[in-house]
Design a protein around this motif. Structure first.
Motif, mmCIF file in Angstrom:
data_model
loop_
_atom_site.group_PDB
_atom_site.id
_atom_site.type_symbol
_atom_site.label_atom_id
_atom_site.label_comp_id
_atom_site.label_asym_id
_atom_site.label_seq_id
_atom_site.Cartn_x
_atom_site.Cartn_y
_atom_site.Cartn_z
ATOM 1 N N GLY A 104 0.800 -1.216 0.000
ATOM 2 C CA GLY A 104 0.000 0.000 0.000
ATOM 3 C C GLY A 104 0.831 1.263 0.000
ATOM 4 N N HIS A 105 2.051 1.184 0.534
ATOM 5 C CA HIS A 105 2.979 2.312 0.461
ATOM 6 C C HIS A 105 3.800 2.264 -0.822
ATOM 7 C CE1 HIS A 105 2.064 3.498 4.495
ATOM 8 N NE2 HIS A 105 2.639 2.454 5.075
ATOM 9 N N ILE A 106 4.272 1.080 -1.172
ATOM 10 C CA ILE A 106 5.280 0.938 -2.235
ATOM 11 C C ILE A 106 4.688 1.108 -3.628
ATOM 12 C CG2 ILE A 106 7.043 -0.592 -3.205
ATOM 13 C CD1 ILE A 106 6.890 -2.020 -0.356
ATOM 14 N N ASN A 107 3.579 0.436 -3.914
ATOM 15 C CA ASN A 107 3.042 0.456 -5.278
ATOM 16 C C ASN A 107 2.626 1.847 -5.758
ATOM 17 O OD1 ASN A 107 3.504 -2.252 -5.838
ATOM 18 N ND2 ASN A 107 1.538 -2.899 -4.973
ATOM 19 N N PRO A 108 1.970 2.670 -4.923
ATOM 20 C CA PRO A 108 1.668 4.028 -5.390
ATOM 21 C C PRO A 108 2.933 4.831 -5.695
ATOM 22 C CG PRO A 108 0.304 3.474 -3.511
ATOM 23 C CD PRO A 108 1.331 2.390 -3.619
ATOM 24 N N ALA A 109 3.963 4.662 -4.865
ATOM 25 C CA ALA A 109 5.228 5.367 -5.115
ATOM 26 C C ALA A 109 5.843 4.924 -6.429
ATOM 27 C CB ALA A 109 6.197 5.121 -3.959
ATOM 28 N N LEU A 110 5.795 3.618 -6.695
ATOM 29 C CA LEU A 110 6.332 3.100 -7.955
ATOM 30 C C LEU A 110 5.530 3.613 -9.145
ATOM 31 C CD1 LEU A 110 7.165 -0.610 -7.014
ATOM 32 C CD2 LEU A 110 8.791 1.215 -7.564
ATOM 33 N N ALA A 111 4.216 3.727 -8.990
ATOM 34 C CA ALA A 111 3.371 4.231 -10.082
ATOM 35 C C ALA A 111 3.756 5.663 -10.435
ATOM 36 C CB ALA A 111 1.896 4.159 -9.676
ATOM 37 N N VAL A 112 3.980 6.487 -9.418
ATOM 38 C CA VAL A 112 4.353 7.879 -9.657
ATOM 39 C C VAL A 112 5.761 7.968 -10.233
ATOM 40 C CG1 VAL A 112 4.797 10.104 -8.552
ATOM 41 C CG2 VAL A 112 2.811 8.746 -7.873
ATOM 42 N N ALA A 113 6.697 7.205 -9.660
ATOM 43 C CA ALA A 113 8.084 7.225 -10.144
ATOM 44 C C ALA A 113 8.154 6.769 -11.601
ATOM 45 C CB ALA A 113 8.953 6.336 -9.268
ATOM 46 N N SER A 114 7.385 5.747 -11.942
ATOM 47 C CA SER A 114 7.378 5.249 -13.323
ATOM 48 C C SER A 114 6.833 6.297 -14.279
ATOM 49 C CB SER A 114 6.553 3.962 -13.414
ATOM 50 O OG SER A 114 7.121 2.935 -12.631
ATOM 51 N N TYR A 115 5.786 7.003 -13.846
ATOM 52 C CA TYR A 115 5.204 8.057 -14.685
ATOM 53 C C TYR A 115 6.218 9.182 -14.904
ATOM 54 C CZ TYR A 115 2.256 11.946 -16.125
ATOM 55 O OH TYR A 115 1.729 13.012 -16.808
ATOM 56 N N ILE A 116 6.924 9.571 -13.845
ATOM 57 C CA ILE A 116 7.943 10.627 -13.985
ATOM 58 C C ILE A 116 9.050 10.170 -14.926
ATOM 59 C CG2 ILE A 116 9.737 11.915 -12.753
ATOM 60 C CD1 ILE A 116 7.860 11.977 -10.333
ATOM 61 N N ARG A 117 9.453 8.913 -14.799
ATOM 62 C CA ARG A 117 10.506 8.385 -15.666
ATOM 63 C C ARG A 117 10.068 8.384 -17.132
ATOM 64 N NH1 ARG A 117 12.674 2.509 -14.125
ATOM 65 N NH2 ARG A 117 10.497 2.028 -14.594
ATOM 66 N N GLU A 118 8.796 8.063 -17.373
ATOM 67 C CA GLU A 118 8.284 8.016 -18.741
ATOM 68 C C GLU A 118 8.178 9.404 -19.366
ATOM 69 O OE1 GLU A 118 4.516 6.169 -18.314
ATOM 70 O OE2 GLU A 118 5.347 4.261 -17.607
ATOM 71 N N THR A 119 7.855 10.389 -18.552
ATOM 72 C CA THR A 119 7.564 11.729 -19.083
ATOM 73 C C THR A 119 8.727 12.716 -18.930
ATOM 74 O OG1 THR A 119 6.511 12.289 -16.963
ATOM 75 C CG2 THR A 119 5.092 11.499 -18.741
ATOM 76 N N ASN A 120 9.750 12.337 -18.172
ATOM 77 C CA ASN A 120 10.916 13.203 -17.973
ATOM 78 C C ASN A 120 12.178 12.365 -18.139
ATOM 79 O OD1 ASN A 120 9.872 16.003 -16.606
ATOM 80 N ND2 ASN A 120 8.582 14.256 -16.024
ATOM 81 N N LYS A 121 12.677 12.323 -19.334
ATOM 82 C CA LYS A 121 13.798 11.429 -19.662
ATOM 83 C C LYS A 121 15.076 11.765 -18.892
ATOM 84 C CE LYS A 121 11.221 9.264 -22.576
ATOM 85 N NZ LYS A 121 10.661 7.948 -22.184
#
Length: 373
Positions: free
Chosen positions: A12-29
């Motif tokens: 519940g803590h980790i997966n939301p953080a990973l979702a946000v981090a992945s989105y930032i990685r995809e949109t900010n090279k």
């Protein structure tokens, strides 16, 4: 741009953080992202598997007991806290982040506190309607506090105004289609589908309450049911097989150990029964589902009760506390809801109105804004 996430302990803590981090990685090279967690919890597996750099510190929580065992544990926790602060400071200085983000768990405490001392922009995200002690403490120090639900605000004394961002929901759930899902599962248009589960491990009280309901439904065919007993619920699968189920199936009832196509099952469902973890509730809201929630009383600060009440108080869900949970009480509530289509539709709409479907983008925007400062 360098971003440091601190989180751990539970999915519940980790997966939301990973979702946000992945989105930032995809949109900010140009973004360089690192996580800090512990070596003995699931973040040590989930974070590297998601392709992010990962550093560890040793940290634990305090036990609220005066037993000799608890006292020894708490002494060790104080020692770990001192060491983890030093270790966090070293990692932060070596990585030199533009912003440090806490997504909950004990690990967030020393990392965010050291970042504040080093004058690095900081923010935290609180998943639950009743914040844990770590985020209650950090809210007074960090630059920005993000919440899943407005209800958490009254329990905090934030340094700055809070922002309600919601909690990221998996994309496959947002795009799931009810009619296609029901066709895939073979659910007729004129029948209701009840989906019940107690999390990946399962919940014994829910399994016990559902047992007689599912036996009855398998005979009557009144409703379709999909129920997960969880990975710790193997004995219940045996009980169903002894009652005439074949590979967990009988009539309109399908009992599984684990639901690996949750997007399909939840899209097809008319009523969802389960615990009240923040992630599950965000999914229920995003998909506009009526729900009967049985909060786990065994979690910190009884936060699942407060999560559930955030829906109940908005006529967006129903609650049966575990102390009141019986087959009779649960079946009565199921029948009450599924016999009133107008009421069911009203609750579905209220749940959907609570959803924040662009949560990932909102959280990322705040992180990037702070990093830019």
């Amino acid at each position: 741009m360098r971003i440091l996430f601190a989180t751990g302990g539970t999915a519940g803590h980790i997966n939301p953080a990973l979702a946000v981090a992945s989105y930032i990685r995809e949109t900010n090279k140009d973004a360089e992202i690192m996580f800090i967690g512990t070596a003995d919890h699931m973040e040590s597996r989930l974070v590297p598997n998601a392709g992010f750099d990962f550093k560890t510190i040793e940290i634990s929580g305090f036990r609220r007991s005066l037993s000799p065992k608890a006292i020894i544990h708490n002494i060790k926790t104080v020692i770990r806290l001192i060491k983890s602060s030093s270790a966090s400071r070293k990692i932060i200085k070596d990585f030199n982040p533009d912003v440090v983000v806490g997504f909950g768990g004990y690990v967030s405490g020393p990392v965010l506190q050291q970042a504040v001392k080093l004058s690095i922009p900081t923010c935290i995200h609180e998943q639950n309607a009743f914040p844990g002690i770590t985020n209650k403490t950090l809210a007074k120090q960090v630059d920005r506090v993000m919440l899943t639900v407005e209800d958490a605000k009254k329990h905090l004394e934030p340094k700055n105004e809070v922002v309600v961002t919601g909690l990221p929901v998996r994309g496959e759930l947002l795009s799931a289609d009810r009619d296609l899902a029901r066709a895939e599962l073979g659910i007729p248009d004129d029948k209701y589908l009840v989906l019940s589960f107690g999390g990946s491990l399962g919940a014994r009280p829910l399994n016990e309450a559902m047992f007689n309901i599912l036996l009855s439904s398998a005979e009557s065919g009144k409703y379709y049911h999909i129920h997960s007993v969880g990975t710790n619920g193997s004995e219940f699968l045996d009980k169903f097989n002894e009652a005439g189920f074949v590979n967990g199936k009988k009539g309109s009832v399908d009992v599984r150990q684990y639901i690996d196509n949750m997007d399909v099952c939840m899209a097809a469902a008319d009523l969802v029964i389960g615990r009240a973890g923040a992630s599950s509730l965000s999914e229920i809201e995003a998909m506009g589902k009526a729900s009967i929630l049985i909060p786990s009383p065994y979690v910190a600060e009884n936060h699942q009760f407060h999560n559930a009440m955030a829906l109940v108080n908005r006529n967006a869900g129903f609650i049966i506390e575990e102390k009141d949970l019986t087959s009779e009480a649960l079946e009565s509530k199921i029948d009450e809801l599924l016999s009133d289509s107008k009421k069911l539709k009203e609750v579905e709409n209220n749940a959907r109105n609570m959803a924040i479907v662009d949560s990932r983008e909102r959280i990322a925007s705040i992180i990037l804004e702070l990093a830019g400062k």
